[in-house]
Motif scaffolding. Sequence first.
Motif, short mmCIF file in Angstrom:
data_model
loop_
_atom_site.label_atom_id
_atom_site.label_comp_id
_atom_site.label_asym_id
_atom_site.label_seq_id
_atom_site.Cartn_x
_atom_site.Cartn_y
_atom_site.Cartn_z
N THR A 1 11.59 23.47 35.01
CA THR A 1 11.38 22.75 33.75
C THR A 1 10.94 21.32 34.07
OG1 THR A 1 13.07 24.06 32.61
CG2 THR A 1 12.44 21.96 31.62
N ASN A 2 9.77 20.95 33.61
CA ASN A 2 9.21 19.65 33.93
C ASN A 2 9.76 18.60 32.96
OD1 ASN A 2 7.67 17.41 34.61
ND2 ASN A 2 5.80 18.61 34.92
N ARG A 3 10.78 17.88 33.40
CA ARG A 3 11.40 16.85 32.57
C ARG A 3 10.54 15.58 32.45
NH1 ARG A 3 15.36 19.55 29.86
NH2 ARG A 3 16.43 20.98 31.30
N ASP A 4 9.47 15.51 33.25
CA ASP A 4 8.60 14.34 33.19
C ASP A 4 7.43 14.52 32.23
OD1 ASP A 4 10.14 13.00 35.08
OD2 ASP A 4 9.06 13.92 36.75
N LYS A 5 7.35 15.69 31.60
CA LYS A 5 6.32 15.92 30.60
C LYS A 5 6.98 16.38 29.30
CE LYS A 5 2.69 17.32 33.87
NZ LYS A 5 1.77 18.42 34.26
N LYS A 6 6.31 16.10 28.19
CA LYS A 6 6.83 16.52 26.89
C LYS A 6 5.67 17.05 26.06
CE LYS A 6 10.18 14.25 25.06
NZ LYS A 6 11.01 13.23 24.38
N VAL A 7 5.88 18.24 25.52
CA VAL A 7 4.88 18.87 24.66
C VAL A 7 5.31 18.69 23.20
CG1 VAL A 7 3.73 21.02 24.04
CG2 VAL A 7 4.29 20.55 26.43
N LEU A 8 4.42 18.15 22.39
CA LEU A 8 4.72 17.92 20.99
C LEU A 8 4.40 19.16 20.15
CD1 LEU A 8 3.29 14.29 20.58
CD2 LEU A 8 5.63 14.99 21.14
N VAL A 9 5.23 19.41 19.15
CA VAL A 9 5.03 20.53 18.23
C VAL A 9 4.59 19.97 16.88
CG1 VAL A 9 6.11 22.50 17.10
CG2 VAL A 9 6.79 21.86 19.44
N TYR A 10 3.46 20.51 16.35
CA TYR A 10 2.91 20.01 15.09
C TYR A 10 3.04 21.08 14.00
CZ TYR A 10 0.68 16.52 18.11
OH TYR A 10 0.45 15.52 19.00
N ASP A 11 3.12 20.61 12.75
CA ASP A 11 3.10 21.55 11.63
C ASP A 11 1.66 21.72 11.14
OD1 ASP A 11 2.49 19.26 10.24
OD2 ASP A 11 4.38 19.17 9.13
N ASP A 12 1.50 22.41 10.04
CA ASP A 12 0.16 22.69 9.52
C ASP A 12 -0.56 21.43 9.06
OD1 ASP A 12 0.55 25.34 10.02
OD2 ASP A 12 1.25 25.80 7.98
N ASP A 13 0.21 20.37 8.76
CA ASP A 13 -0.39 19.10 8.34
C ASP A 13 -0.61 18.16 9.51
OD1 ASP A 13 -0.39 19.92 5.68
OD2 ASP A 13 1.69 19.24 5.40
N ASN A 14 -0.49 18.69 10.73
CA ASN A 14 -0.72 17.91 11.94
C ASN A 14 0.31 16.79 12.11
OD1 ASN A 14 -2.26 17.82 14.29
ND2 ASN A 14 -3.49 16.11 13.55
N LYS A 15 1.52 17.03 11.63
CA LYS A 15 2.61 16.09 11.82
C LYS A 15 3.55 16.61 12.91
CE LYS A 15 2.65 14.34 7.07
NZ LYS A 15 3.48 14.17 5.83
N VAL A 16 4.09 15.67 13.70
CA VAL A 16 4.99 16.05 14.79
C VAL A 16 6.34 16.47 14.19
CG1 VAL A 16 6.21 15.26 16.85
CG2 VAL A 16 3.87 14.46 16.39
N ILE A 17 6.74 17.69 14.50
CA ILE A 17 8.02 18.19 13.98
C ILE A 17 9.00 18.55 15.11
CG2 ILE A 17 7.00 19.10 11.86
CD1 ILE A 17 7.02 21.86 13.18
#
Length: 678
Positions: free
Chosen positions: A207-223
Amino acid sequence: MKRLTLTLIVFSAAALFAAGQETDNVSEPVALRGITVATRRVAETGRQEIHIDSAALRESVALSLADVLGFNSSAYIKHFGRATLATVSFRGTSPSHTQVTWNGMRISSPMLGTTDFSMVPGYFVDDARLVHGSSSLTETGGGIGGLVRLGTSARTWLPEGFSAQYVQGAGMWSTFDEFLRVGYGTGRWRVSLRTSYSSSPNDFPFTNRDKKVLVYDDDNKVIGSYHPRERNRSGAFKDFHALASASYDAGRAGRWSIDVWYLSSNRELPLLTTDYSSNAFENRQREQTLRTVASWQRSSPTMAFRARTGYIHTWLAYDYRRGLGGDVFTTLTRSRSRVNTFHAAAGWSWYPFDSWLFTADVDAHRHNVESYDYALGAPGSDVIPGYSRSRMELSASLSAKWRPVKRFGAGVLLRQESFGSKVAAPVPALFADYILLPSIGLTAKASASRNYRFPTLNDLYTIPGGNPDLRPEQGWTYDTGLSSQFTLDGAHTFSASAGWFDSRITDWIQWLPSPKGFYVPSNVKEVHAYGIEAEAAAGIVLPRGWKLDISANYTWSASINCGEPVNDADRSTGKQLPYVPRHSASAVLRLGWRGWELAYKIQAYSERFTMSSNEHTITGHLPGYSLSNLSVDRSLQILGLLWHAKAAINNLFDADYRTVLSRPMPGINVEFFLSLTI
């Protein structure tokens, strides 16, 4: 000087007190109420060391000496990843302050001043000892932290007649380890050959703790967000080792021996966890090293002579290329280094009486080093950045140790060293011990010494950045402690020791960024390293064939920068040095019964700072961690052959840990081994 004066007073007071005690043979065992205690020999006066048990060295063909020391001592093992550089340091010093010898010859790199313990198979070492602080001066100079003393000899393990052993290991991520040993012994001859080969793609997931993947909703907002699962890229390795040993006992003419050790390694260096590149690349290190030591020793009841000669050749290549698209690559680094070291040594010991020991030793190492980076040369120019240098290192010592009575001993040593044209001031050392309670072998020990470490060739001459005006690091070291060792009822063994160490090192060498954009070494620090070391072990024989062995080690070490700030932004004064844990500990528990053995091992380190300012930022420190291994093995004797099967679970609790910033380490994994011994 106040501490030295106090130490001398303590030595003198102990001598006066001991002078009134009765004398006896200094090596005669003492038996009291079912307890057997052996008094200390003259040569061991004031000596502080940890002996690594042979069972730990032979525990697994897959283990390097770095792994063995990590679980069987409190030394700090700094791993750059699985099957990559691993260094050893203790007492709050750096890896370059740890001297390493093999059969008496120093094997630390004259370029870097360190030894890569991941390149030392545990199965190739017959004797391993960690000699701490001042005690290391009895062997060699420059070990401000101490000395790792390695020995190999066919005579230590090979019986008469023919013998052979083959071990096959297999683990996760297509990891394979093989070991073969054959030997033959007669009354006077011992000849053996050992080989090992290890290979793996080494593409373990983490698990790469030095990277973070953002999750977006349908309105392109970070959730939300999460840390991605990745695989170790560019981590494959292939390591081959061969060790040939021969020993001949010529009777009154002495004992002759020769050991030849060859290694060939081809390793890819894993990408950092912060690397986002998707282009093709090559990041590879190759090494070929040949080490040879020939020695002779002759002993009589009162005198011993010894002589040794050796040679080391190392070819080291590092290539780093990045893809530009398609089949086009650009070479960023193409480094080639060649090191040739010639060694010679001679020594003499004299026991005029049972209570006296005099020794004299002299050794020489001649280093010839060529190191160039062919990728940095200007097109069409014959000038290639790098250096070609030679240096002669000489060291000589005289010592006297005296045990006037069975319970007290004292010793003095004087060592003189020179590096090239520079001669260090004489290095004195004082030792003393006193047996407080003979019934359990409780012994008080103390020592004080001065020590030097000269800059490495890279410190002085590497281009760019070398500083030929560097001064040697130097300082005073003080030790005091208690130890006990005894056997109860002839079956149960117990040992324990605890001590305090204190070192002040001036002219500490540190690499700092320069206005020209590269790092330059400078004498900028004064370091105060002090702390506590403790270890304990017990071997208990239980009813119905059960046997329990327990050992544990612990170190608390403060390593404080006491130097002046180098600029207004320097916040390192008064702070713990980077990559030096305050607390380190390890323990091993073995439970055996009728050919079965269950072993549990654990090592733990407190947090380490990656910055000299000791900031608790994401990149400023590494959290503490503990690492556990569990194994079970079974031995069977069938038709005169010894079969041995073993299963091991590494990182039992799947710890997510780092020993170096941005370097991935594997999670829980399993290995299996099958051994056949004739």
